[in-house]
Write an enzyme that holds these catalytic residues in place. Sequence first.
Site, short mmCIF file in Angstrom:
data_model
loop_
_atom_site.label_atom_id
_atom_site.label_comp_id
_atom_site.label_asym_id
_atom_site.label_seq_id
_atom_site.Cartn_x
_atom_site.Cartn_y
_atom_site.Cartn_z
N HIS A 98 1.93 -5.79 12.27
CA HIS A 98 0.88 -5.14 11.48
C HIS A 98 -0.32 -6.07 11.41
O HIS A 98 -0.41 -6.92 10.53
CB HIS A 98 1.43 -4.81 10.07
CG HIS A 98 0.47 -4.07 9.19
ND1 HIS A 98 0.88 -3.42 8.04
CD2 HIS A 98 -0.87 -3.87 9.25
CE1 HIS A 98 -0.16 -2.87 7.45
NE2 HIS A 98 -1.24 -3.15 8.15
N HIS A 122 -4.58 -5.65 12.37
CA HIS A 122 -5.71 -4.86 12.90
C HIS A 122 -6.59 -5.83 13.67
O HIS A 122 -7.13 -6.78 13.09
CB HIS A 122 -6.50 -4.22 11.77
CG HIS A 122 -5.66 -3.36 10.88
ND1 HIS A 122 -5.63 -1.99 11.00
CD2 HIS A 122 -4.79 -3.68 9.89
CE1 HIS A 122 -4.78 -1.49 10.11
NE2 HIS A 122 -4.25 -2.50 9.41
N HIS A 134 0.19 3.79 7.85
CA HIS A 134 0.04 3.10 6.58
C HIS A 134 0.41 4.09 5.48
O HIS A 134 -0.09 5.23 5.46
CB HIS A 134 -1.41 2.67 6.35
CG HIS A 134 -1.83 1.46 7.13
ND1 HIS A 134 -1.68 1.35 8.48
CD2 HIS A 134 -2.43 0.31 6.71
CE1 HIS A 134 -2.16 0.17 8.88
NE2 HIS A 134 -2.62 -0.48 7.83
N ASP A 187 -2.05 -8.41 8.63
CA ASP A 187 -2.97 -7.29 8.37
C ASP A 187 -4.37 -7.54 8.93
O ASP A 187 -4.69 -7.06 10.01
CB ASP A 187 -3.01 -6.97 6.87
CG ASP A 187 -3.36 -5.51 6.58
OD1 ASP A 187 -3.47 -4.72 7.53
OD2 ASP A 187 -3.53 -5.16 5.39
N ASP A 188 -5.21 -8.26 8.19
CA ASP A 188 -6.57 -8.57 8.63
C ASP A 188 -6.81 -10.06 8.36
O ASP A 188 -7.50 -10.43 7.41
CB ASP A 188 -7.57 -7.71 7.84
CG ASP A 188 -7.34 -6.23 8.07
OD1 ASP A 188 -7.75 -5.72 9.13
OD2 ASP A 188 -6.71 -5.59 7.21
N GLU A 214 0.51 1.67 0.30
CA GLU A 214 -0.22 0.41 0.08
C GLU A 214 -0.86 0.52 -1.31
O GLU A 214 -0.50 -0.19 -2.23
CB GLU A 214 -1.28 0.20 1.17
CG GLU A 214 -2.12 -1.06 0.97
CD GLU A 214 -3.24 -1.20 2.02
OE1 GLU A 214 -3.57 -0.21 2.70
OE2 GLU A 214 -3.82 -2.31 2.10
N1 HPA Z 1 -5.10 -0.58 4.96
C1 HPA Z 1 -5.72 0.48 5.46
N2 HPA Z 1 -6.58 0.42 6.46
C2 HPA Z 1 -6.83 -0.76 7.01
C3 HPA Z 1 -6.22 -1.90 6.54
C4 HPA Z 1 -5.30 -1.80 5.47
O1 HPA Z 1 -4.70 -2.78 4.98
N3 HPA Z 1 -6.70 -2.91 7.30
C5 HPA Z 1 -7.55 -2.38 8.20
N4 HPA Z 1 -7.64 -1.09 8.02
ZN ZN Z 2 -3.15 -2.54 7.72
#
Ligand code: HPA
Ligand code: ZN
Length: 345
Positions: free
Chosen positions: A25, A27, A205, A286-287, A208
């Site tokens: 996971h 991006h 997703h 994630d990012d 969250e």
């Molecule tokens: N959640 C939803 N969209 C996203 C995320 C995330 O954590 N990171 C990049 N796009």
């Molecule tokens: Zn994500």
Amino acid sequence: MTPFPPIPAERLPALLRAMPKAELHMHIEGSLEPELIFALAQRNGVSIPYASVDELRRAYAFTNLQSFLDIYYAGASVLLKEQDFYDMAWAYLLRAQADNVLHSEMFFDPQTHTARGVSMETVVNGLHRACTDAKEKLGVSAALILCFLRHLSEEEAFATLEQALPYRDRFIGVGLDSSEVGHPPEKFARVFARCRELGFRLVAHAGEEGPPAFVWTALDVLKVERVDHGVQSTRDALLMQRLAQDRIPLTVCPLSNLKLCVFPTLAQHNLGALLDAGLVATVNSDDPAYFGGYLNENFVQTFAATGLQAQHAYTLARNSFEASFIDAQLRRRMTDRLDEFVLGA
Ligand code: HPA
Ligand code: ZN
């Protein structure tokens, strides 16, 4: 399962860093470091509303998912040419290699780019070339998952799928990301049904910021094989049973959850509860450019804050290979490498 032998607390960070693992996971647009954003802005003559790298980094103070997404989409605006996509992915893959990531499944958001006039071909070819080079030059296996932006329409998702189909051999699956609240999985029921017919692997997703109900519909309507985040599932006992029984993996992202205020502190994160309930939880970044760390940083900080131990590390790494979309032979090889690592620890 081979358990890790108990080890002294001071040795745990080094063990977490050295452990072979998979990342499921991440991006790729979220791996754009401020320095690279500025370099690409200059290379492409794109102006960005920040005077310096420091000023941009200071803007990374988020209150929720949307406050992050606004900056994340602005950062991606510097990506125009195939080489830009290659450079971004290559920078991440070097970090992955340094973190002892054997395999990474990388999300990309084509709609963020095609909306600015960048072609699907440019995006996919740049990212795919980096994946090919990673295998050859870094020994890191890498694959791509195309994400649909859930704040956009079903029609736009179908159009994106159409544009991507000429490159279908260059990505292994599809996912669903962007603003969760107000955009339930079922909005994309028909898109995912079509992707399933086409033979793509399916993830989304869910849970969250959104409710457990979104995890249920991701499973039962979209028929995903893996849930991204899913941390809200602990609010629904029946859902927890379902996830455990069907061994549906959750790709958990602790530093992301902290930075987007899903949990008030890392110590209050529910990763330990998910593992104790027998779920196939994994740790992911994630990012990473926006949330303060790549994969090993997520492991080290989360273990320090929650008191998770070496045997949890083994379970998480093993889960990451189980939850990945690699073939059985590669899974065996990677899991064997993990077990050899444990024996030598
Ligand atoms: N959640 C939803 N969209 C996203 C995320 C995330 O954590 N990171 C990049 N796009
Ligand atoms: Zn994500």
